[in-house]
Scaffold this active site. Structure first.
Site, mmCIF file in Angstrom:
data_model
loop_
_atom_site.group_PDB
_atom_site.id
_atom_site.type_symbol
_atom_site.label_atom_id
_atom_site.label_comp_id
_atom_site.label_asym_id
_atom_site.label_seq_id
_atom_site.Cartn_x
_atom_site.Cartn_y
_atom_site.Cartn_z
ATOM 1 C CG ASP A 166 -11.133 6.410 -0.555
ATOM 2 O OD1 ASP A 166 -11.716 7.381 -1.078
ATOM 3 O OD2 ASP A 166 -9.899 6.297 -0.543
ATOM 4 C CD GLU A 205 -7.759 -0.670 -3.683
ATOM 5 O OE1 GLU A 205 -7.687 0.556 -3.581
ATOM 6 O OE2 GLU A 205 -7.038 -1.463 -3.012
ATOM 7 C CG ASP A 236 0.619 -4.460 -7.905
ATOM 8 O OD1 ASP A 236 0.632 -3.215 -7.923
ATOM 9 O OD2 ASP A 236 1.508 -5.143 -7.371
ATOM 10 N N GLY A 237 -1.553 -1.957 -9.308
ATOM 11 C CA GLY A 237 -1.326 -0.817 -10.200
ATOM 12 C C GLY A 237 0.013 -0.891 -10.915
ATOM 13 C CG ASP A 263 -6.567 8.172 -3.698
ATOM 14 O OD1 ASP A 263 -5.949 8.494 -2.667
ATOM 15 O OD2 ASP A 263 -7.800 7.967 -3.712
ATOM 16 C CB SER A 264 -0.830 4.997 -3.387
ATOM 17 O OG SER A 264 0.050 5.990 -2.925
ATOM 18 C CG ASP A 316 0.818 7.167 4.112
ATOM 19 O OD1 ASP A 316 0.430 7.911 3.185
ATOM 20 O OD2 ASP A 316 0.486 7.325 5.296
ATOM 21 N N PRO A 373 1.498 -2.799 0.286
ATOM 22 C CG PRO A 373 -0.780 -2.841 -0.257
ATOM 23 C CD PRO A 373 0.162 -2.908 0.909
HETATM 24 N N1 SAM Z 1 -6.628 8.929 0.900
HETATM 25 C C1 SAM Z 1 -5.802 7.875 1.263
HETATM 26 C C2 SAM Z 1 -4.581 8.183 2.045
HETATM 27 O O1 SAM Z 1 -3.684 8.888 1.597
HETATM 28 O O2 SAM Z 1 -4.516 7.679 3.152
HETATM 29 C C3 SAM Z 1 -5.521 6.892 0.186
HETATM 30 C C4 SAM Z 1 -6.799 6.284 -0.224
HETATM 31 S S1 SAM Z 1 -7.005 4.777 -0.960
HETATM 32 C C5 SAM Z 1 -7.905 3.916 0.287
HETATM 33 C C6 SAM Z 1 -5.467 3.940 -1.057
HETATM 34 C C7 SAM Z 1 -5.621 2.583 -1.727
HETATM 35 O O3 SAM Z 1 -4.438 2.258 -2.452
HETATM 36 C C8 SAM Z 1 -5.887 1.412 -0.777
HETATM 37 O O4 SAM Z 1 -7.202 0.976 -0.916
HETATM 38 C C9 SAM Z 1 -4.853 0.363 -1.196
HETATM 39 O O5 SAM Z 1 -5.371 -0.962 -1.185
HETATM 40 C C10 SAM Z 1 -4.482 0.846 -2.589
HETATM 41 N N2 SAM Z 1 -3.184 0.362 -3.064
HETATM 42 C C11 SAM Z 1 -2.035 0.235 -2.358
HETATM 43 N N3 SAM Z 1 -1.074 -0.280 -3.133
HETATM 44 C C12 SAM Z 1 -1.612 -0.475 -4.368
HETATM 45 C C13 SAM Z 1 -1.107 -0.987 -5.590
HETATM 46 N N4 SAM Z 1 0.159 -1.421 -5.694
HETATM 47 N N5 SAM Z 1 -1.950 -1.030 -6.666
HETATM 48 C C14 SAM Z 1 -3.234 -0.591 -6.560
HETATM 49 N N6 SAM Z 1 -3.766 -0.119 -5.406
HETATM 50 C C15 SAM Z 1 -2.965 -0.048 -4.335
#
Ligand code: SAM
Length: 277
Positions: A86, A106, A137-138, A155-156, A158, A162
């Site tokens: 975001d 991301e 993928d992180g 900042d993932s 929950d 993924p």
């Molecule tokens: N503030 C938020 C919350 O706690 O609800 C989190 C914000 S941010 C939008 C979370 C991001 O983590 C998402 O866009 C998602 O696609 C990303 N994400 C999830 N798994 C991931 C991974 N394995 N590697 C990189 N990004 C990932």
């Protein structure tokens, strides 16, 4: 007639939000993605039926996940954000003048596209020359890194879809290796009411790797239970020794120097479950 977006947390707890407009809905390769305009909270990004950010209150989460570790570290220059699609966390990191380079990883390009389209104020950070955005993928990205970062912010979403493995020992151990020896890891660790086990698990796993592990809290109205946790870990720096002079001029709406210390004061019931009472 008002339309309601309903977020179901448990069989006995649902959150209902009045919807003004549905702006965007799709199934991406990784998750369901929705952008709604809520009556009270404005534009809202929802992934796999969980609110990620709303226009009205995203500053709370993003300021708190970033400024606490960046001020605990005496001189953060290279910062990694895992997730954070975001753009809010990156925006807050870039407020720190001493930061030279931010890597953001991301997994889902569709999140970035939706943010560019519907949250243009957040998306402007994607074009900042100090930010390097990786669509990856992180979990994979971090594996090849060794002693590169001063601060890593996870900042993932929950631990569903993924993000599941972003809450596991292997990933934290890879983050440990990717950090400089005096680096700081900060992760979002869920609701103390609805994700108690996540919070406990994060603390336990990080305590196996780092000397200082400190959970802290913020109030985020649109997250289940309203109270949210972060867990910060380091082998070198404890928050109590932070020099907060760099907090001047950060231009924040929730975070203050006073809150920096106050957010670590945990209510008794949280201390109890974290300490296994
Ligand atoms: N503030 C938020 C919350 O706690 O609800 C989190 C914000 S941010 C939008 C979370 C991001 O983590 C998402 O866009 C998602 O696609 C990303 N994400 C999830 N798994 C991931 C991974 N394995 N590697 C990189 N990004 C990932």
């Amino acid at each position: 007639m008002i339309i309601w977006y309903v977020e179901k947390e448990t069989p006995g707890y649902e959150l209902h939000w009045g919807v003004k407009r549905v702006l965007h809905e799709r199934q991406t390769r990784y998750q369901s993605l929705r952008v709604l305009e809520l009556e009270d909270y404005g534009r809202t990004l929802i992934l796999d039926d969980a609110i990620q950010i709303t226009e009205k209150d995203e500053f709370i989460y993003n300021e708190m996940i970033v400024h606490v570790p960046l001020l605990t570290h005496p001189s953060p220059k290279r910062v990694l954000i895992i997730g954070g699609g975001d753009g809010g966390a990156a925006r807050e990191v870039l407020k720190h003048k001493g930061v030279e380079e931010v890597h953001m990883v991301e997994i889902d390009e569709d999140v970035i596209d939706a943010v560019r389209r519907f949250f243009p104020e957040n998306a402007s950070v994607f074009d900042d020359p100090r930010l390097c955005l990786f669509i990856q993928d992180g979990l994979e990205f971090i594996k090849s890194k060794k002693e590169e970062y001063d601060v890593i912010v996870v900042d993932s979403s929950d631990p569903i879809g993924p993000a599941v493995q972003l809450f596991e020992h292997q990933f934290y151990s890879d983050c440990f290796k990717a950090l400089k020896p005096d680096g700081i890891l900060n992760v979002q660790s869920g609701s103390p009411f609805y994700n108690k086990d996540v919070m406990k698990r994060v603390k336990r796993l990080l305590s196996g790797l780092f000397k200082f592990v400190n959970p802290y809290l913020a109030c985020v109205p649109t997250y289940p239970g309203g109270l949210w946790s972060f867990t910060m870990a380091s082998n070198a720096y404890h928050y109590s020794t932070a020099d907060l002079s760099r907090a001047e001029g950060l231009n924040t709406r929730y975070f203050t120097k006073e809150l920096f210390h106050a957010c670590f004061a945990l209510p008794a019931f949280i201390n109890d479950f974290l300490n296994g009472v």
